[in-house]
Design a protein around this motif. Structure first.
Motif, PDB file in Angstrom:
ATOM      1  N   ALA A 375     -43.983  46.156  25.961  1.00  0.00           N
ATOM      2  CA  ALA A 375     -44.403  47.434  25.645  1.00  0.00           C
ATOM      3  C   ALA A 375     -44.041  48.288  26.747  1.00  0.00           C
ATOM      4  CB  ALA A 375     -45.976  47.313  25.437  1.00  0.00           C
ATOM      5  N   LYS A 376     -44.085  47.610  27.961  1.00  0.00           N
ATOM      6  CA  LYS A 376     -43.848  48.623  29.055  1.00  0.00           C
ATOM      7  C   LYS A 376     -42.650  48.018  29.791  1.00  0.00           C
ATOM      8  CE  LYS A 376     -48.104  51.137  29.890  1.00  0.00           C
ATOM      9  NZ  LYS A 376     -49.240  51.271  30.572  1.00  0.00           N
ATOM     10  N   ASP A 377     -41.954  48.725  30.858  1.00  0.00           N
ATOM     11  CA  ASP A 377     -40.900  48.317  31.572  1.00  0.00           C
ATOM     12  C   ASP A 377     -41.156  48.609  32.973  1.00  0.00           C
ATOM     13  OD1 ASP A 377     -38.512  47.344  32.393  1.00  0.00           O
ATOM     14  OD2 ASP A 377     -37.333  48.953  31.265  1.00  0.00           O
ATOM     15  N   LEU A 378     -40.200  48.295  33.963  1.00  0.00           N
ATOM     16  CA  LEU A 378     -40.635  48.286  35.410  1.00  0.00           C
ATOM     17  C   LEU A 378     -40.676  49.984  35.914  1.00  0.00           C
ATOM     18  CD1 LEU A 378     -37.744  46.040  36.762  1.00  0.00           C
ATOM     19  CD2 LEU A 378     -40.198  45.538  36.602  1.00  0.00           C
ATOM     20  N   ALA A 379     -40.308  50.534  35.095  1.00  0.00           N
ATOM     21  CA  ALA A 379     -40.475  52.097  35.273  1.00  0.00           C
ATOM     22  C   ALA A 379     -42.068  52.508  35.330  1.00  0.00           C
ATOM     23  CB  ALA A 379     -39.694  53.043  34.372  1.00  0.00           C
ATOM     24  N   LEU A 408     -44.963  35.608  45.267  1.00  0.00           N
ATOM     25  CA  LEU A 408     -45.350  37.096  44.529  1.00  0.00           C
ATOM     26  C   LEU A 408     -45.108  38.139  45.539  1.00  0.00           C
ATOM     27  CD1 LEU A 408     -48.291  36.047  42.441  1.00  0.00           C
ATOM     28  CD2 LEU A 408     -46.179  36.702  41.747  1.00  0.00           C
ATOM     29  N   ILE A 409     -45.347  38.084  46.989  1.00  0.00           N
ATOM     30  CA  ILE A 409     -45.071  39.009  47.736  1.00  0.00           C
ATOM     31  C   ILE A 409     -43.593  39.307  47.909  1.00  0.00           C
ATOM     32  CG2 ILE A 409     -45.104  39.698  50.454  1.00  0.00           C
ATOM     33  CD1 ILE A 409     -47.673  38.064  50.468  1.00  0.00           C
ATOM     34  N   GLY A 410     -42.691  38.388  47.978  1.00  0.00           N
ATOM     35  CA  GLY A 410     -41.358  38.676  48.075  1.00  0.00           C
ATOM     36  C   GLY A 410     -40.994  39.389  47.020  1.00  0.00           C
ATOM     37  N   SER A 411     -41.660  39.179  45.692  1.00  0.00           N
ATOM     38  CA  SER A 411     -41.236  39.744  44.400  1.00  0.00           C
ATOM     39  C   SER A 411     -41.681  41.409  44.434  1.00  0.00           C
ATOM     40  CB  SER A 411     -41.789  39.147  43.265  1.00  0.00           C
ATOM     41  OG  SER A 411     -41.298  37.885  43.019  1.00  0.00           O
ATOM     42  N   ILE A 412     -42.978  41.504  44.993  1.00  0.00           N
ATOM     43  CA  ILE A 412     -43.501  42.897  45.076  1.00  0.00           C
ATOM     44  C   ILE A 412     -42.522  43.709  45.813  1.00  0.00           C
ATOM     45  CG2 ILE A 412     -45.216  44.391  46.344  1.00  0.00           C
ATOM     46  CD1 ILE A 412     -47.090  41.965  45.256  1.00  0.00           C
ATOM     47  N   LEU A 413     -42.125  43.151  47.167  1.00  0.00           N
ATOM     48  CA  LEU A 413     -41.114  43.785  48.033  1.00  0.00           C
ATOM     49  C   LEU A 413     -39.816  43.992  47.491  1.00  0.00           C
ATOM     50  CD1 LEU A 413     -42.172  42.105  51.495  1.00  0.00           C
ATOM     51  CD2 LEU A 413     -42.983  44.170  50.661  1.00  0.00           C
ATOM     52  N   THR A 414     -39.093  43.129  46.629  1.00  0.00           N
ATOM     53  CA  THR A 414     -38.136  43.065  45.979  1.00  0.00           C
ATOM     54  C   THR A 414     -38.004  44.353  44.827  1.00  0.00           C
ATOM     55  OG1 THR A 414     -37.463  40.847  46.319  1.00  0.00           O
ATOM     56  CG2 THR A 414     -36.281  42.095  44.712  1.00  0.00           C
ATOM     57  N   ILE A 415     -39.032  44.195  44.256  1.00  0.00           N
ATOM     58  CA  ILE A 415     -39.348  45.269  43.177  1.00  0.00           C
ATOM     59  C   ILE A 415     -39.320  46.759  44.074  1.00  0.00           C
ATOM     60  CG2 ILE A 415     -40.932  46.468  41.587  1.00  0.00           C
ATOM     61  CD1 ILE A 415     -41.839  43.635  40.887  1.00  0.00           C
ATOM     62  N   TYR A 417     -38.421  47.606  47.104  1.00  0.00           N
ATOM     63  CA  TYR A 417     -36.981  47.985  48.043  1.00  0.00           C
ATOM     64  C   TYR A 417     -35.913  48.112  46.897  1.00  0.00           C
ATOM     65  CZ  TYR A 417     -33.176  47.579  51.029  1.00  0.00           C
ATOM     66  OH  TYR A 417     -32.159  47.915  51.609  1.00  0.00           O
ATOM     67  N   GLU A 418     -35.648  47.406  45.756  1.00  0.00           N
ATOM     68  CA  GLU A 418     -34.549  47.634  45.001  1.00  0.00           C
ATOM     69  C   GLU A 418     -34.700  49.050  44.107  1.00  0.00           C
ATOM     70  OE1 GLU A 418     -32.075  46.046  44.820  1.00  0.00           O
ATOM     71  OE2 GLU A 418     -32.231  44.221  45.662  1.00  0.00           O
ATOM     72  N   GLY A 419     -36.052  49.222  43.790  1.00  0.00           N
ATOM     73  CA  GLY A 419     -36.087  50.646  43.164  1.00  0.00           C
ATOM     74  C   GLY A 419     -35.944  51.982  44.166  1.00  0.00           C
ATOM     75  N   LEU A 420     -36.454  51.738  45.320  1.00  0.00           N
ATOM     76  CA  LEU A 420     -36.215  53.066  46.326  1.00  0.00           C
ATOM     77  C   LEU A 420     -34.775  53.021  46.756  1.00  0.00           C
ATOM     78  CD1 LEU A 420     -39.484  52.758  48.349  1.00  0.00           C
ATOM     79  CD2 LEU A 420     -39.006  54.278  46.533  1.00  0.00           C
ATOM     80  N   PHE A 421     -34.004  51.913  46.843  1.00  0.00           N
ATOM     81  CA  PHE A 421     -32.653  51.627  47.529  1.00  0.00           C
ATOM     82  C   PHE A 421     -31.879  52.572  46.127  1.00  0.00           C
ATOM     83  CE2 PHE A 421     -28.697  49.523  47.195  1.00  0.00           C
ATOM     84  CZ  PHE A 421     -27.924  49.863  48.258  1.00  0.00           C
ATOM     85  N   TRP A 422     -32.054  51.993  45.210  1.00  0.00           N
ATOM     86  CA  TRP A 422     -30.876  52.543  43.964  1.00  0.00           C
ATOM     87  C   TRP A 422     -31.262  53.943  43.567  1.00  0.00           C
ATOM     88  CZ3 TRP A 422     -26.636  50.295  43.838  1.00  0.00           C
ATOM     89  CH2 TRP A 422     -26.426  48.994  44.184  1.00  0.00           C
ATOM     90  N   GLU A 428     -37.575  60.628  43.330  1.00  0.00           N
ATOM     91  CA  GLU A 428     -38.715  59.554  43.800  1.00  0.00           C
ATOM     92  C   GLU A 428     -38.157  58.533  44.702  1.00  0.00           C
ATOM     93  OE1 GLU A 428     -36.597  58.965  39.857  1.00  0.00           O
ATOM     94  OE2 GLU A 428     -37.603  60.753  40.893  1.00  0.00           O
ATOM     95  N   GLY A 429     -37.095  58.735  45.155  1.00  0.00           N
ATOM     96  CA  GLY A 429     -36.549  57.635  45.980  1.00  0.00           C
ATOM     97  C   GLY A 429     -36.829  57.764  47.498  1.00  0.00           C
ATOM     98  N   GLY A 430     -36.515  56.674  48.108  1.00  0.00           N
ATOM     99  CA  GLY A 430     -37.193  56.711  49.460  1.00  0.00           C
ATOM    100  C   GLY A 430     -36.733  57.612  50.634  1.00  0.00           C
TER     101      GLY A 430
END
Length: 600
Positions: A375-379, A408-415, A417-422, A428-430
């Motif tokens: 129902a929902k995505d990463l956005a 999970l901490i690795g996954s949170i940080l990945t989500i 970082y990748e979102g703000l990086f790209w 809304e970016g970094g």
């Protein structure tokens, strides 16, 4: 003679000055302008007038060991010495780091008064935040440069009981809308390992918790945002290469089918990989894997299944077949696409049914159906964590089992970082709205030897995050256990009391200007007192951190043993204790029941 006189320059070796104390200077306290000053304290400042401007230095050593080696015999004649490290100068009315000239032999050396300290530390410029007061001059505020604190990363280090959690809460309040500088557009995310900070920030923070209380949000982390190899390792344990490859192929096929059925913005079917963060159903994957393991056939051509009950992927009900015979008659045992992983699949099913892992394996509206549609995505996930109208986000990870915490901490940080990086070129970016990530209890997941996704991602953040507006604040009571690469990239250190010699050595190595004498005071700092050094501070400083209000401090205080043992014993219900244990929720009550608490 000036009441501030301490002595005269006796030797100059680069930025190190040996000062001969004047015979008129007695140890103790000097009263100047109605204020008292301790004389010759390690870490305090001295002033050396040079005509139109003044040089300033920090006392790093006092006593016999401060006597120049060439003059060691003069100790017998009663001369007293101290060692000073030059750090800056005042030209006209402003203080500047570094020196343009050196003092001469016999130049006078003066005690620094609060008026002098106000010039050094009191200059207020845009982008600075007040974090406390000078330890030896309470009227002088200590300010940090926010730009350098975030982009050059920082570390808050201190032994248990030194005031570390309160210091972090105070810093984040200063950096948010609660501080004097007032940054309503701040964006701070705190990984709260022990659940201490929910009450510290009031209305300026959104709190996410596995078992949320009233006014909080449910914390979910979609499993499909993790690399499939990591989630399969957690679910199934050790797999041989053949089985692992076959399972990852199935995951990739499921993602390809999803994109083929419903094109997703930004996804190129020709370049996607198995690690692309796209939804897929773990329950359907389990069902597709268990069926060949238990299947039997009614004919030798293996075209007719000897099925009794079809089973169901969504409820994790495996299909039931007629048992295979051993005398070469029907039903026949299946040998097509069999991976020999029945035990691992049983473990996978147990994990999928375990309510402790619902936040990950059944992540609410982010949980895909058997076709992989969610129902929902990463956005929406990033919008919830980073896009709300409050400056602070607290991710309370205290309800997460330790078996998956590091992943999970690795996954949170990945989500994040990748979102703000790209998205760095977007509003809304970094780069447009920088992000500070605060990592409590960092030694638990950023160790030197652990090749974990958390450590790898934090290494990437501290190396590259500056360019993309992502800053890290590492918080730990054991800096000696943290990965060298990560700690070496921290430009600012806020060091509270540290008793362990290995931990102190890590801080000493980061101190500029050979100010080892200041680090020697780490074991005797008062609670809530810190040595701040690095790029965000004008100069190394001993600071009393400003305390938050009593009702806004982290829930990390020591139990009041004497008071607790004096009062009358209350009724005790160990059934509730065990229920909280089983529910993995310290707030569990008999009225709400475990299901309501776990589901939020």
């Amino acid at each position: 003679m000036s009441p501030t006189i301490l002595g005269s320059v006796g030797a100059v070796t680069g930025a190190t000055i040996s000062v001969r104390l004047a015979s008129s200077v007695a140890s103790g306290i000097a009263i100047i302008g109605g204020r008292s000053y301790r004389i010759g304290q390690v870490g305090s400042f001295v002033r050396i007038p040079q005509g139109y401007h003044d040089l300033y230095g920090i006392i790093s050593e006092v006593g016999a060991s401060a006597t120049p080696a060439a003059l060691i015999d003069l100790r017998d004649r009663g001369e007293r010495w101290m060692t000073v490290q030059l750090v800056g100068e005042i030209v006209e009315a402003s203080f500047e780091r570094g020196i343009s000239q050196y003092p001469n032999i016999n130049d006078d050396v003066h005690l620094v008064t609060e008026d002098d300290l106000a010039i050094i530390y009191g200059l207020e410029t845009t982008g600075q935040v007040v974090v406390g007061r000078l330890a030896n001059a309470e009227s002088v505020p200590v300010r940090l440069d926010l730009d350098k604190l975030l982009t050059r990363h920082s570390a808050v280090l201190g032994s248990t009981g030194s005031g570390k959690s309160t210091t972090v809460a105070s810093l984040l309040r200063s950096l948010s809308a609660l501080g004097d500088a007032d940054f309503p557009n701040a964006r701070i995310l705190l990984l709260d390992i022990h659940g201490e900070y929910a009450r510290s920030f009031g209305e300026v923070a959104e709190v996410f918790r596995v078992a949320p209380l009233q006014g909080e949000n449910r914390l979910v982390i979609p499993y499909w945002a993790l690399p499939p190899s990591d989630i399969l390792d957690f679910l199934m344990g050790k797999l041989d290469d053949r089985a692992s490859t076959a399972i990852l192929d199935k995951v990739f096929a499921a993602k390809q089918a999803l994109v083929a059925a419903t094109p997703i913005a930004g996804v190129d079917p020709g370049s996607m990989t198995v690690d692309s963060p796209l939804p897929y159903s773990l329950r359907q994957l389990w069902f597709d894997l268990i069926d060949p393991e238990v299947r039997t056939w009614s004919d030798t051509g293996k075209s007719v299944r000897a099925i009794l009950v079809e089973g169901d992927a969504s409820s994790l009900q495996q299909p039931h077949y007629q048992p295979a015979t051993t005398n070469n008659t029907a039903p026949y045992l299946n040998n097509v696409n069999v991976l020999g992983i029945r035990r691992q699949l049983d473990r996978m099913r147990s994990r999928l049914l375990d309510k402790r892992f619902e936040f990950l394996l059944t992540p609410g509206e982010w949980n895909p159906d058997t076709t992989g549609v969610s129902a929902k995505d990463l956005a929406e996930l990033l919008q919830g964590w980073l896009g709300h109208d409050k400056p602070i986000t607290v991710l309370d990870l205290s309800g997460i089992p330790s078996t998956v915490l590091v992943q999970l901490i690795g996954s949170i940080l990945t989500i994040i970082y990748e979102g703000l990086f790209w998205g760095r070129e977007r509003s809304e970016g970094g780069r447009q709205r920088p992000q500070l990530v605060v990592m409590e209890e960092a030694h638990r997941y950023l160790g030197k030897d652990a090749d974990s996704p958390a450590r790898n991602m934090v290494q990437r953040i501290v190396k590259e995050g500056r360019k993309f507006g992502i800053g890290a604040m590492i918080v730990s009571q054991r800096p000696s256990e943290i990965d060298d690469t990560i700690l070496s990239q921290c430009g600012t250190f806020i060091a509270l009391r540290l008793s362990n010699s290995a931990d102190r050595t890590r801080v000493q190595a980061a101190l500029p200007d050979n100010l080892s004498g200041i680090a020697d005071s780490l074991p005797v700092l008062r609670t809530g007192e810190a040595i701040i050094t690095g790029e965000a501070a004008r100069l190394p400083v001993r600071c009393r951190i400003a305390l938050p209000p009593a009702d806004s401090r982290p829930n990390s205080e020591d139990p009041q043993v004497a008071a607790s043992w004096r009062k009358a014993r209350s009724p005790e219900e160990y059934e509730s204790m065990v229920a909280s244990w089983r529910a993995q929720d310290p707030h569990w009550t008999a009225d709400s029941g475990p299901e309501e608490n776990i589901d939020g």
